[in-house]
Design a protein around this motif. Structure first.
Motif, PDB file in Angstrom:
ATOM      1  N   ASN A  33      14.864 -86.935  22.293  1.00 24.11           N
ATOM      2  CA  ASN A  33      15.074 -85.516  21.961  1.00 24.11           C
ATOM      3  C   ASN A  33      15.841 -84.798  23.054  1.00 24.11           C
ATOM      4  O   ASN A  33      16.698 -83.936  22.781  1.00 24.11           O
ATOM      5  N   ASN A  37      19.456 -85.616  22.931  1.00 28.22           N
ATOM      6  CA  ASN A  37      20.072 -84.874  21.827  1.00 28.22           C
ATOM      7  C   ASN A  37      20.447 -83.461  22.257  1.00 28.22           C
ATOM      8  O   ASN A  37      21.491 -82.915  21.870  1.00 28.22           O
ATOM      9  N   SER A  50      23.481 -83.721  24.371  1.00 26.28           N
ATOM     10  CA  SER A  50      24.639 -83.984  23.507  1.00 26.28           C
ATOM     11  C   SER A  50      25.109 -82.715  22.818  1.00 26.28           C
ATOM     12  O   SER A  50      26.325 -82.466  22.706  1.00 26.28           O
ATOM     13  N   SER A  51      24.140 -81.904  22.365  1.00 22.90           N
ATOM     14  CA  SER A  51      24.519 -80.653  21.690  1.00 22.90           C
ATOM     15  C   SER A  51      25.280 -79.728  22.633  1.00 22.90           C
ATOM     16  O   SER A  51      26.275 -79.094  22.237  1.00 22.90           O
ATOM     17  N   LYS A 110      11.628 -78.364  18.109  1.00 23.99           N
ATOM     18  CA  LYS A 110      12.501 -79.024  17.134  1.00 23.99           C
ATOM     19  C   LYS A 110      12.468 -78.332  15.775  1.00 23.99           C
ATOM     20  O   LYS A 110      13.513 -78.110  15.152  1.00 23.99           O
TER      21      LYS A 110
END
Length: 386
Positions: free
Chosen positions: A201, A204, A207-208, A294
């Motif tokens: 997570n 991620n 990456s965002s 999330k």
């Protein structure tokens, strides 16, 4: 009956020298206490009887009782060695106590009268010592042998009962040790499952930020993730930590996520003073916080508040994580949750049994709530005891 091959890491059986271990290979403390205890009682009763009544039949010299007890102790030791050979085969142990013990009792009386009456014959010695006619000596011989037989039988029953109890105690200790090791292994395996789950997570999130060309926040986030993972791994050997420590780790995680959601993520923390030192599984709140981020913050375009609360409810600890929003329910389960919540439930079951639980669902005022209930140490597996 206790087996010779059961190890004794539980300290139920004392350590002895090789000589005594050779004489008493199994349950030396039980054997010595029971053998000497029974025949010391026999010796004491006979001495008191002779002293109180002083009848001719009970007026043997003190040395006669000593010799009788000494021979009887030796024969009982021989019976003990026979019982040791059959180990836990109850039928054989009963057979030894019922049949061969008859001959041991006869041999004991025979040997005692032979030593005490020498050079007279055994029957002459019985007749002279007990002041009975010679033709009644044989009957007295068998009566005495029968008394010894009952004593041997009683000792055997006592020893087998104590040995079986010892065997059960050892088995219980080994079972508890095995259960503890199994639970610890399961707890560690479940905890290790969280690290890649969190890292997935977190990457991620990085990456965002990179996709959005937010390089400076991405760099700060990588540094924060590195510090956080280092802290988690440094505490890896500590499976149980205080509520205060656990929530402090979750605050660090939320601060990491605030780098990704600086305008949307808000959080509050409320810890009762009397539960700050309550021991709980490390990272038990991590999946709940991740789910709040999330499914709450990441999917919202407006600010979302995450609240962490730790309170005492009667004699149990309640850890509550709430966030703004709603989730769709299917039956009694919350959609969109998987590894994290299952991990929590499995860890709680491994540590506390049915005395702990996790409850999730929609709360009042447009919020989603997840509550962990944990008993104190005295209540662990309390539902198993009758």
């Amino acid at each position: 009956m206790a087996s010779r091959f059961i190890p004794h890491p539980d300290n139920l059986t004392p350590q002895v020298s090789p000589f005594w271990h050779h004489l008493f290979p199994v349950n030396i403390d039980l054997a010595l206490k029971s053998i000497f205890g029974v025949w010391a009682a026999y010796l004491l009763v006979n001495i008191l009887r002779a002293a109180m009544w002083g009848a001719p039949d009970h007026s043997h010299p003190f040395v006669d009782y000593i010799v009788t007890a000494a021979i009887s102790v030796s024969v009982t030791w021989l019976l003990y060695r026979l019982l040791v050979q059959v180990e836990q085969r109850t039928a054989f142990a009963v057979f030894i106590l019922v049949v061969p013990t008859v001959f041991l009792a006869l041999a004991t009386v025979y040997l005692t009268n032979f030593i005490l009456g020498y050079p007279r014959s055994i029957m002459e010695n019985i007749s002279a010592v007990h002041h009975i006619p010679l033709d009644q000596a044989l009957s007295h011989f068998f009566d005495t042998a029968f008394v010894h037989y009952l004593i041997f039988l009683g000792w055997g029953g006592i020893y087998l009962a104590m040995a079986n109890n010892r065997s059960r105690q050892i088995a219980l200790v080994h079972s508890r040790n095995l259960e503890r090791l199994t639970r610890e292994s399961e707890m560690r395996a479940l905890r290790y499952q969280l690290n890649p789950h969190f890292l997935f997570n977190a990457l991620n999130s990085v990456s965002s930020l990179i996709i959005d060309k937010k390089n400076d926040p991405a760099e700060r986030l990588v540094d924060a993730i590195s510090d956080y993972m280092r802290s988690v791994l440094n505490d890896d050997k500590e499976d149980m930590i205080s509520v205060e420590q656990e929530i402090a780790q979750q605050i660090r995680y939320l601060e990491i996520e605030q780098v990704r959601f600086p305008c949307r993520l808000r959080f509050t923390v409320d810890i009762d003073q009397d539960v700050r030192d309550w021991k709980i599984p490390a990272l038990i709140l991590q999946p709940l916080i991740e789910n709040a981020v999330k499914h709450g913050v990441a999917q919202s375009s407006v600010p979302v508040r995450i609240a962490i609360k730790a309170i005492r409810d009667a004699d149990r600890l309640k850890l509550v994580v709430t966030n703004d929003g709603r989730v769709q329910m299917s039956g009694s389960k919350v959609k969109g949750t998987g590894t994290g919540l299952a991990n929590i439930r499995e860890r709680l079951a491994a540590i506390y049994g049915p005395a702990a639980g996790l409850f999730t669902g929609n709360g009042p005022d447009e919020t989603v709530s997840a509550t962990i209930i944990i008993p104190d140490e005295q209540q662990i597996f309390g539902d198993y005891w009758l």
